[in-house]
Design an enzyme around this catalytic site. Structure first.
Site, PDB file in Angstrom:
ATOM      1  CG  HIS A 155     -10.276  -6.266   7.663  1.00 16.90           C
ATOM      2  ND1 HIS A 155      -9.111  -6.726   8.212  1.00 16.90           N
ATOM      3  CD2 HIS A 155     -10.131  -6.388   6.326  1.00 16.90           C
ATOM      4  CE1 HIS A 155      -8.303  -7.134   7.249  1.00 16.90           C
ATOM      5  NE2 HIS A 155      -8.890  -6.933   6.092  1.00 16.90           N
ATOM      6  CD  GLU A 182      -1.759  -2.397   1.496  1.00 14.62           C
ATOM      7  OE1 GLU A 182      -0.652  -2.586   2.052  1.00 14.62           O
ATOM      8  OE2 GLU A 182      -2.574  -3.319   1.291  1.00 14.62           O
TER       9      GLU A 182
END
Lengths: 324, 323
Positions: free
Chosen positions: A129, A60
Site C-alpha cells: 500500500h 479494478e
C-alpha cells in the site's frame, strides 16, 4: 485568495466539471455514498445522482475497462482507483488497452478518460500500500501522467485533464490531501507540459514532484541557512514533460539533484539524469544526483520505512555532495 | 419468425465470403505478405454471421483477435481489411493494427482485442454509455471459451447484470483455448451456465447452424433491447485450422476434426436453400462473386503503399501540448 486543502481542490474540480458537461461521470470504489476514502468525492453523489457518481464493486480491471468503453463511445469518464496500488490490478486495461487503442486503430478511436489514483508511503502502510510507480506509466507511450503537488496545481490540472481527448493517469498523494494552499475563486485551467519553478535559486537545481516537491522546498530552506541557493523545479506533468524549463534551470545552476519517492532503479530520476547529460554534458559542474526510495519493498516498521523513503535531509546531503 | 429467403441468401453470402477471405489470407500468409499472428475463422462462420445479422447496423460489435469475420459481416470492405493484413496505409487502421486489431467505429465495429477477455469490460462500458444516454442500442460482445476462465469475464458479467446493461455476450466455444481442451481448463464447462452465477440468462446454440444462431440471437436481442438486462449465448462451433497460422493443431484427433467437418455450416445452408426450391446456380453465382471480391482485395492490398515513415509518430496522442 481562499485557502483550500488538496482534497477539497480535487473535489471542486470534479464538481465544476460534472456541472459543466453532462458527459462527465465518476466511477470507483466507495466514491458515491461514502464520499471517497479520502473524502475527495464528498457530496458529489448527492448533487449529481448515483448514475453520474457511481459506486462499483471492488473490481479494478473492470472499473478501468468500463471507463474505456464509455470513453470510446462519447462519454468522459473519471475512473477512481482507491489507491495506485490497486491500479496494478488494472494494469492490463491501462497498458494494453487505454494506452494502445488510439494508435493501433489508426486514430479512429479516442479515449477522453481520466484515471485518478493516490499513491505514496509514510504512514506504515507496508509493502502493498505504498507504491509510487509513476515511472512505469511514463515508460508507456499513449497515456499521459500528471502528478500535481499543490491544491492550486491539482485543481487547474484536473480540470484540463477532464477536458483532454487523451487517456490520462492522474496521480495524487495520500500525504498531500490535508495540505493547504491558495486556490482562486474564479475558474482557471493549467496547461499540461508546463513545469513551474517553485523556488528560484542560482547554485543547484532540484527537480521534484508530488510529495517530494515539499521535501525539496524544505531542503532548500535548510540549504539557504548554509548559504546555498537551490532552485526547485516541479515538472507537474511527467508526460508530457517540460524539458525546456528543467534544462534552462540546470544550464543556469550547472548542478542538478532529482528527488522522487519511487524506487531508484530505472526510475524517473534515471531518465531525467540521462536527458540532462545528453543535453548539458559540457555545462555540468558535477554528476547529476538521484535521491529516491531504497530498492526494497516498503517495510512496515516505522524506523525501517523512514530509512527506505527519501526526505529533505537526504536531498540536502545530495546537494552538499555536489556543491561543497 | 422464420428467416426470410432473402436473408438466408445474405447469410449464405457472408459465410462464403468469410470462408474465401480466410483462404485468401492463408495463401497470402504463406507467401509472406502477412506477418505476425493471424487467426482464421474457418469452420466458425455461422456464429458471427448469424449473430450479427440479428442486430441493427448501429448496434455495437466488439471482438477478439479472431476478428476478420465480424468485420466482414459489419460490411467493412474486404479491400480495407486485406490491406490492413498486408500492413498497408490503405488498411482499415492505416496498417497500424494488423490482423488482431481491425476497427471501424463508423460501422459500429469497436475493435478486435488480443488480450483474452480484455474486450469484455469495454463492452460493458459501451453498454453503460447507451444506458446513460437512453439510446436505443445494444452491444454484442464476442469472446472465446478460454475467456470464460479469465477474471475480467466474471467482473464484466457481474457489473453488466448489476446495472442491467444491454449487452449480449456471445461465447464462440470452439472447445480449445489455443491448444488446451476446455475440459481440462474449466472446472465447469457448460459455459452458458456460468451466466447463472450472476443471475443472467444463459443459452446454448448450435454454432454450426447459421439459421439456429440467427433465430436464437433475434430472441435474445429483443429481450436485451427491451431493457431486461444482459444475456450470454454459448455457440458451440469448431475451428478447422490451428489456433493461429503457426499452430499445426497436433492436440486434436483426425476423427474429431472429421466429425465437425461433416457439420460444416456452408453446405448445410446450401442444402436447406435448395430444398426450399432455390436454383443451385444462384449459389454458384454467389461463390463467384465472393471469389472475385477476395481476389480484388488481394490485388488492391498488394498494390497499396506501405505507411509513410511520418506515420510512426502519428496518432500516439490526440493532443500534443508542444512537448
Amino acid at each position: 485568495m481562499p485557502e483550500l486543502r488538496y482534497f477539497e481542490a480535487v473535489n471542486q474540480a470534479l464538481q465544476e466539471e460534472l456541472a459543466r458537461d453532462e458527459r462527465v461521470f465518476i466511477l470507483g470504489e466507495d466514491v458515491g455514498l461514502a464520499g471517497g476514502t479520502f473524502r475527495v468525492t464528498d457530496g458529489l453523489m448527492a448533487e449529481f445522482g448515483s448514475r453520474r457518481v457511481r459506486d462499483t464493486p471492488i473490481a479494478e480491471a473492470a472499473i478501468v475497462g468500463i471507463a474505456i468503453g464509455a470513453a470510446m463511445s462519447g462519454m468522459r469518464p473519471i475512473a477512481e482507483l482507491m489507491t495506485m496500488n490497486f491500479g496494478i490490478v488494472a494494469m492490463d486495461q491501462i497498458v494494453n488497452h487505454a494506452s494502445k487503442m488510439h494508435y493501433m486503430f489508426g486514430g479512429q478511436v479516442t479515449l477522453p478518460l481520466v484515471i485518478r489514483a493516490p499513491g505514496g508511503g509514510w504512514t506504515q502502510k507496508a509493502a502493498q500500500h505504498s507504491h509510487c510507480i509513476e515511472s512505469w506509466f511514463v515508460n508507456t507511450p499513449g497515456i499521459r501522467v500528471v502528478i500535481p503537488s499543490t491544491p492550486y496545481d491539482v485543481k487547474g490540472l484536473l480540470k484540463t485533464c477532464i477536458r483532454s481527448e487523451d487517456p490520462i493517469l492522474f496521480i495524487e498523494h495520500e500525504m498531500l490531501y490535508s495540505t493547504r494552499g491558495e486556490v482562486p475563486e474564479e475558474e482557471y485551467l493549467l496547461p499540461l507540459g508546463v513545469a513551474e519553478v517553485k523556488r528560484p535559486g542560482r547554485d543547484v537545481t532540484i527537480v521534484a514532484w508530488s510529495k517530494m516537491l515539499h521535501e525539496a522546498l524544505k531542503a532548500a530552506e535548510l540549504l539557504a541557512n548554509e548559504g546555498i541557493e537551490a532552485e526547485v523545479v516541479d515538472p507537474r506533468t511527467l508526460d508530457p514533460l517540460d524539458m525546456d524549463t528543467i534544462l534552462g534551470s540546470v544550464l543556469r545552476t550547472r548542478r542538478a539533484v532529482i528527488a522522487e519517492e519511487g524506487w531508484r532503479n530505472v526510475g524517473m530520476g534515471a531518465e531525467l539524469a540521462a536527458r540532462l547529460q545528453e543535453h548539458l554534458f559540457y555545462d555540468l559542474e558535477a554528476p547529476v544526483q538521484r535521491v529516491a526510495a531504497a530498492d526494497v519493498p516498503t517495510p512496515y516498521a516505522r524506523n525501517l520505512e523512514r530509512l527506505a523513503l527519501p526526505n529533505a535531509q537526504r536531498i540536502v546531503e545530495a546537494v552538499l555532495k555536489i556543491t561543497l | 419468425m422464420p428467416v426470410p429467403l432473402a436473408d438466408q441468401l445474405q447469410l449464405y453470402r457472408n459465410m462464403a465470403l468469410i470462408r474465401r477471405f480466410e483462404e485468401g489470407v492463408a495463401e497470402a500468409y504463406a507467401e509472406g505478405f502477412i506477418g505476425g499472428f493471424t487467426h482464421l475463422y474457418i469452420g466458425q462462420e455461422a456464429v458471427a454471421t448469424g449473430a450479427i445479422s440479428a442486430i441493427n447496423h448501429d448496434d455495437y460489435v466488439i471482438g477478439t483477435y479472431r476478428d476478420h469475420a465480424h468485420a466482414l459481416v459489419r460490411e467493412i470492405s474486404p479491400r480495407a481489411l486485406m490491406a490492413e493484413l498486408y500492413g498497408r496505409v490503405t488498411g482499415v487502421c492505416k496498417g497500424k493494427g494488423g490482423s488482431m486489431h481491425f476497427c471501424d467505429p463508423e460501422r459500429y465495429f469497436m475493435g478486435g482485442y488480443a488480450i483474452v477477455g480484455g474486450n469484455l469490460p469495454l463492452a460493458v462500458g459501451l453498454a453503460l454509455s447507451i444506458q446513460m444516454r437512453n439510446e436505443d442500442r445494444v452491444v454484442m460482445a464476442f469472446l472465446g471459451d478460454g475467456a470464460s476462465n479469465q477474471g475480467v469475464f466474471h467482473e464484466s458479467l457481474n457489473m453488466a447484470k448489476l446495472w442491467e446493461l444491454p449487452v449480449i455476450f456471445v461465447v464462440e466455444n470452439n472447445f480449445y483455448g489455443i491448444a488446451t481442451d476446455v475440459r481440462i481448463s474449466s472446472a465447469f464447462n457448460e459455459i452458458h451456465r456460468k451466466a447463472q452465477g450472476y443471475g443472467m440468462p444463459g443459452h446454448v446454440v448450435n454454432g454450426m447452424d447459421v439459421i439456429a444462431v440467427r433465430e436464437e440471437c433475434e430472441e435474445v436481442v429483443k429481450y436485451v433491447r427491451h431493457g431486461s438486462g444482459p444475456v450470454l449465448i454459448e455457440a458451440r462451433c469448431y475451428r478447422y485450422q490451428g489456433h493461429s497460422m503457426t499452430d499445426p493443431g497436433r492436440y486434436r484427433s483426425q476423427a474429431e476434426a472429421d466429425l465437425w467437418r461433416k457439420r460444416d455450416p456452408i453446405p448445410r445452408l446450401a442444402k436447406q436453400l435448395v430444398q426450399q426450391g432455390l436454383d443451385a446456380s444462384r449459389l454458384d453465382a454467389i461463390q463467384r462473386e465472393v471469389n472475385e471480391a477476395v481476389q480484388d482485395a488481394m490485388r488492391f492490398a498488394e498494390s497499396s503503399p506501405e505507411p509513410p515513415d511520418e506515420a510512426l509518430y502519428e496518432d500516439v496522442y490526440v493532443e500534443s501540448y508542444g512537448a
